[in-house]
Scaffold this motif. Structure first.
Motif, PDB file in Angstrom:
ATOM      1  N   VAL A  38     -35.730  26.820  41.513  1.00 47.86           N
ATOM      2  CA  VAL A  38     -36.629  26.307  42.035  1.00 47.86           C
ATOM      3  C   VAL A  38     -37.229  25.732  41.142  1.00 47.86           C
ATOM      4  CG1 VAL A  38     -38.293  25.325  43.955  1.00 47.86           C
ATOM      5  CG2 VAL A  38     -36.265  26.523  44.481  1.00 47.86           C
ATOM      6  N   SER A  39     -37.009  26.250  40.206  1.00 42.83           N
ATOM      7  CA  SER A  39     -38.615  26.471  39.111  1.00 42.83           C
ATOM      8  C   SER A  39     -37.619  25.174  38.452  1.00 42.83           C
ATOM      9  CB  SER A  39     -38.884  27.752  38.819  1.00 42.83           C
ATOM     10  OG  SER A  39     -40.093  27.215  37.338  1.00 42.83           O
ATOM     11  N   ARG A  40     -36.182  25.447  37.762  1.00 42.30           N
ATOM     12  CA  ARG A  40     -35.643  24.584  36.887  1.00 42.30           C
ATOM     13  C   ARG A  40     -35.590  22.852  37.968  1.00 42.30           C
ATOM     14  NH1 ARG A  40     -32.683  29.270  36.208  1.00 42.30           N
ATOM     15  NH2 ARG A  40     -31.768  28.783  37.605  1.00 42.30           N
ATOM     16  N   LYS A  41     -35.180  23.079  38.929  1.00 45.96           N
ATOM     17  CA  LYS A  41     -35.388  22.164  39.732  1.00 45.96           C
ATOM     18  C   LYS A  41     -37.032  21.024  39.726  1.00 45.96           C
ATOM     19  CE  LYS A  41     -32.772  20.472  41.674  1.00 45.96           C
ATOM     20  NZ  LYS A  41     -30.796  20.565  42.272  1.00 45.96           N
ATOM     21  N   ILE A  42     -37.705  21.967  39.828  1.00 49.05           N
ATOM     22  CA  ILE A  42     -38.875  20.912  39.851  1.00 49.05           C
ATOM     23  C   ILE A  42     -39.241  20.452  38.211  1.00 49.05           C
ATOM     24  CG2 ILE A  42     -41.496  20.733  39.287  1.00 49.05           C
ATOM     25  CD1 ILE A  42     -40.973  22.733  42.039  1.00 49.05           C
TER      26      ILE A  42
END
Length: 222
Positions: A1-5
């Motif tokens: 999720v962090s990478r997607k954001i």
């Protein structure tokens, strides 16, 4: 999720991401997986790493996870069902922590978002704020109205404090304060330039008055 954001905020100064944020609550502290701050709102994001089928709706207290266990020689399977707290309700505590920190109960600027990662599949129609990972960026980008009018950034040491014409102080300060708390606990100190913060009582163009530098220092005290 962090990478997607992170893929969203790359070269986009409108969005600022903070991970694993700890805030005070009435009964202790709570940890928030991700907070994304933008002129289009504050997205409080809870992540769930689940497998199997997921059943639930916005109002149920408990959701259900259904797993299958295969038997190699017989071609049969058993279903294992587990109940877990409605993640929307769970994340509501995080949303309230952010609201309390900011001193606002606005529902139009702070969004409760739940993201499922892993090998899971929704078997019921989910609310629009509950999604699989691939739906996260489209959901965020669907918010195009600038609900934080007059939003700007005031640099506060190495951190950034969001302020607007009618809401102060913004949440990135707490992340910085937590980091610096480790320095304080060892007996050392830090230097901060708070000259860019409006003085207490100064009028704001959107109405109201500034809370002043001391209101920011209270966060460190807490």
């Amino acid at each position: 999720v962090s990478r997607k954001i992170g893929s969203l905020i790359t070269n986009n100064s409108d969005y600022h991401q903070f991970d694993n944020v700890i805030l005070k609550t009435l009964d202790g502290t709570t940890e928030i997986d991700h907070i994304l701050i933008s002129p289009f709102g504050i997205f409080v994001i809870e992540t769930k790493n689940f497998k199997g089928w997921i059943f639930g709706d916005a109002y149920q207290k408990k959701w259900t996870q259904s797993l299958k266990r295969s038997y190699k020689f017989y071609g049969l399977f058993n279903k294992y069902k587990f109940q877990f707290q409605n993640p929307i309700h769970q994340n509501y505590k995080h949303v309230k922590a952010v609201q309390n920190f900011l001193g606002t109960d606005s529902k139009s600027t702070i969004f409760n978002v739940v993201v499922f990662v892993g090998d899971s599949k929704f078997m019921t129609v989910m609310p629009e704020n509950v999604m699989e990972l691939h739906g996260l960026l489209p959901y965020i980008k669907s918010h195009t109205e600038r609900v934080l009018n007059g939003l700007g950034i005031v640099h506060f040491g190495e951190g950034a404090v969001y302020t607007s014409e009618n809401i102060v102080p913004w949440i990135p300060l707490i992340i910085y304060a937590i980091d610096e708390g480790a320095i304080f606990s060892s007996g050392s100190g830090i230097g901060q330039d708070i000259g860019a913060i409006r003085g207490e009582g100064e009028p704001l163009s959107g109405g109201g008055k500034a809370s002043g530098p001391l209101s920011f220092l209270k966060i460190y005290d807490d």
